[in-house]
Design a protein around this motif. Structure first.
Motif, mmCIF file in Angstrom:
data_model
loop_
_atom_site.group_PDB
_atom_site.id
_atom_site.type_symbol
_atom_site.label_atom_id
_atom_site.label_comp_id
_atom_site.label_asym_id
_atom_site.label_seq_id
_atom_site.Cartn_x
_atom_site.Cartn_y
_atom_site.Cartn_z
ATOM 1 N N THR A 214 -24.258 30.406 39.631
ATOM 2 C CA THR A 214 -24.974 29.060 39.942
ATOM 3 C C THR A 214 -26.313 29.034 39.140
ATOM 4 O OG1 THR A 214 -25.910 30.483 41.893
ATOM 5 C CG2 THR A 214 -23.905 29.033 42.408
ATOM 6 N N SER B 7 -19.953 34.120 41.590
ATOM 7 C CA SER B 7 -20.831 34.676 42.616
ATOM 8 C C SER B 7 -22.276 34.176 42.687
ATOM 9 C CB SER B 7 -21.088 36.086 42.513
ATOM 10 O OG SER B 7 -21.608 36.495 40.991
ATOM 11 N N GLY C 236 -23.523 35.899 39.002
ATOM 12 C CA GLY C 236 -24.810 34.779 39.008
ATOM 13 C C GLY C 236 -24.180 33.342 38.647
ATOM 14 N N ALA D 226 -26.521 39.202 29.996
ATOM 15 C CA ALA D 226 -27.760 38.288 29.965
ATOM 16 C C ALA D 226 -28.746 39.142 30.706
ATOM 17 C CB ALA D 226 -27.176 37.168 30.568
ATOM 18 N N ALA E 51 -25.106 37.729 34.619
ATOM 19 C CA ALA E 51 -25.999 37.080 34.639
ATOM 20 C C ALA E 51 -26.687 36.598 35.816
ATOM 21 C CB ALA E 51 -25.623 35.573 34.193
ATOM 22 N N LYS F 269 -30.905 41.311 31.017
ATOM 23 C CA LYS F 269 -31.813 42.166 30.511
ATOM 24 C C LYS F 269 -32.432 43.636 31.423
ATOM 25 C CE LYS F 269 -33.995 38.690 29.123
ATOM 26 N NZ LYS F 269 -34.692 37.804 28.222
#
Ligand code: NAD
Ligand code: MG
Length: 393
Positions: free
Chosen positions: A10, A34, A8, A123, A100, A125
């Protein structure tokens, strides 16, 4: 040099991670980036950071990126889909994985990182909310290092004694206090809450974040998910966790000890602090965050959250008490309801309605395998879609 893969890259957390990593070029090497569908964004990042791998979750987008990068950056391999995400999370060159991705989509690649024994900077959760026991077991079994990025959990981690894994009682910890800003609607007239727009809900007073977590902060489901996350990370029972409204978002959470001490972690609300902490742990390094000016802040306030205004908090406590797949159902129903709210199909106050009705419909079972958890997630999304359909009809 530590090799980093960002799941994640971006997004909001992804960008903050890139900012921190770029400040320490001697320590960290970006191995993999990614994204879901943002071809242009990931292409830009590839040109800037020259990773070995770039993954797009969407296969069509991966093909488009591959077509562009094969000429421009032959050193970057473009992978696709959940398999590609799991591959970069477990790759030999990867030492640290920043998890993330938003939502349930993050579960499998984050689990792959834990199973490969990586340092997991968590991150996402939702992964832990869905599969808490399974995930924590994988961390222990495969010798992974799990470091919380969520600012509250990172704060708690910093305030915990070294032996907290032996059990909170033995470690002398009596309670965990999780702070919450209360989001944009903390003082909004209750009678108008049903009419707030997605843009109003996404305008957080203290933090700049992705849209899903911003809506979760406005309903305080975010805090509910964080209570569940804290139960797993710190082997705590929910009765030991208290949610404290603290509008300034300066104290990120606290740990209370049996001797009357209470330790808190303070800082400006900027995710680069927990990211730098988890990257450097057990050492410290610069993050780019401004030091806190206590004179400028002047005062810190604390109140109890209003259960009428924030029903999602009660639903999260109920789900964690029910145990098993109930928290995966809570998460899936919430993701569906938030997406429907952002698309203008239901009202803000109906997010809680959808989650509660879905929890009522789907009985909790034991969450012993990833298949059971993913099945509960699917069932809950189906049920939530029906409820959303009946509300928006
Ligand atoms: P965001 O929406 O800004 O970014 C999400 C990232 O995930 C993007 O890179 C996107 O391309 C990627 N993504 C989305 N769907 C995907 C899919 N199906 N497959 C693969 N990749 C996908 O979200 P964010 O605010 O950065 O939050 C990310 C996670 O971190 C969430 O779980 C959130 O709860 C958590 N978190 C965020 C903050 C914050 O300050 N933003 C704070 C604490 C925790
Ligand atoms: Mg948080």
């Amino acid at each position: 040099m530590k090799g980093i893969a960002i799941l994640g890259s971006t997004g909001s957390i992804g960008l903050s991670t890139l900012d921190v990593v770029a400040r320490h070029p001697q320590e960290f090497e970006l191995i993999a980036l990614s994204a879901n569908k943002d071809v242009a964004g990931l292409r830009r990042q590839c040109h800037e950071y020259r990773p070995k791998y770039a993954v797009m979750a969407d296969a069509g987008c991966a093909a488009a990126l591959r077509a562009e990068l094969c000429q421009e950056l032959p050193g970057t391999r473009v992978l696709s889909g959940p398999e590609g995400l799991a591959e970069i999370a477990a790759a030999d060159e990867t030492d640290y994985v920043m998890a993330a991705i938003v939502g349930a989509a993050g579960l499998l690649p984050t689990l792959a990182a834990a199973r490969a024994g990586k340092r997991v900077l968590l991150a996402n959760k939702e992964a832990l909310v869905m599969s808490g026991k399974l995930f924590m077991d994988a961390v222990i079994e495969h010798g992974a290092e799990l470091l919380p990025i969520d600012s509250e959990h990172n704060a708690i981690f910093q305030c915990m004694p070294v032996n907290y894994r032996d059990g909170l009682t033995r470690a002398g910890v009596s309670r965990i206090l999780i702070t919450a800003s209360g989001g944009p609607f903390r003082d909004y007239p209750l009678e108008h809450l049903a009419d707030v727009t997605p843009d109003q809900a996404c305008k957080h007073p203290n933090w700049s974040m992705g849209r899903k977590i911003s809506v979760d902060s406005a309903t305080m489901m975010n805090k509910g998910l964080e209570v569940i996350e804290a139960c797993w990370l710190f082997a705590a029972t929910p009765d030991r966790i208290q949610v404290v409204l603290h509008p300034q978002s300066i104290i990120h959470s606290l740990v209370e000890y049996v001797d009357g001490s209470m330790l808190a972690q303070l800082g400006n609300p900027d995710m680069r602090t927990p990211i730098a902490h988890a990257l450097a742990w057990p050492e410290r390094m610069e993050s780019g965050v401004k030091p806190l000016d206590l004179f400028q802040i002047g005062r810190l306030d604390f109140t109890q959250p209003d259960p009428v205004r924030f029903p999602c908090l009660r639903l999260a406590f109920a789900a964690v008490a029910a145990g098993g797949t109930a928290t995966a159902v809570l998460n899936a129903a919430n993701e569906s309801a938030v997406a429907a709210f952002l698309e203008g199909r239901i009202r803000f106050t109906e997010i809680a309605t959808v989650v509660e009705a879905t929890l009522d419909e789907i009985p909790a079972s034991t969450a012993d395998s990833i298949e059971i958890i993913l099945d509960a997630d699917r069932q809950a999304r189906g049920e939530a879609a029906n409820i959303i359909g009946s509300l928006s009809a």
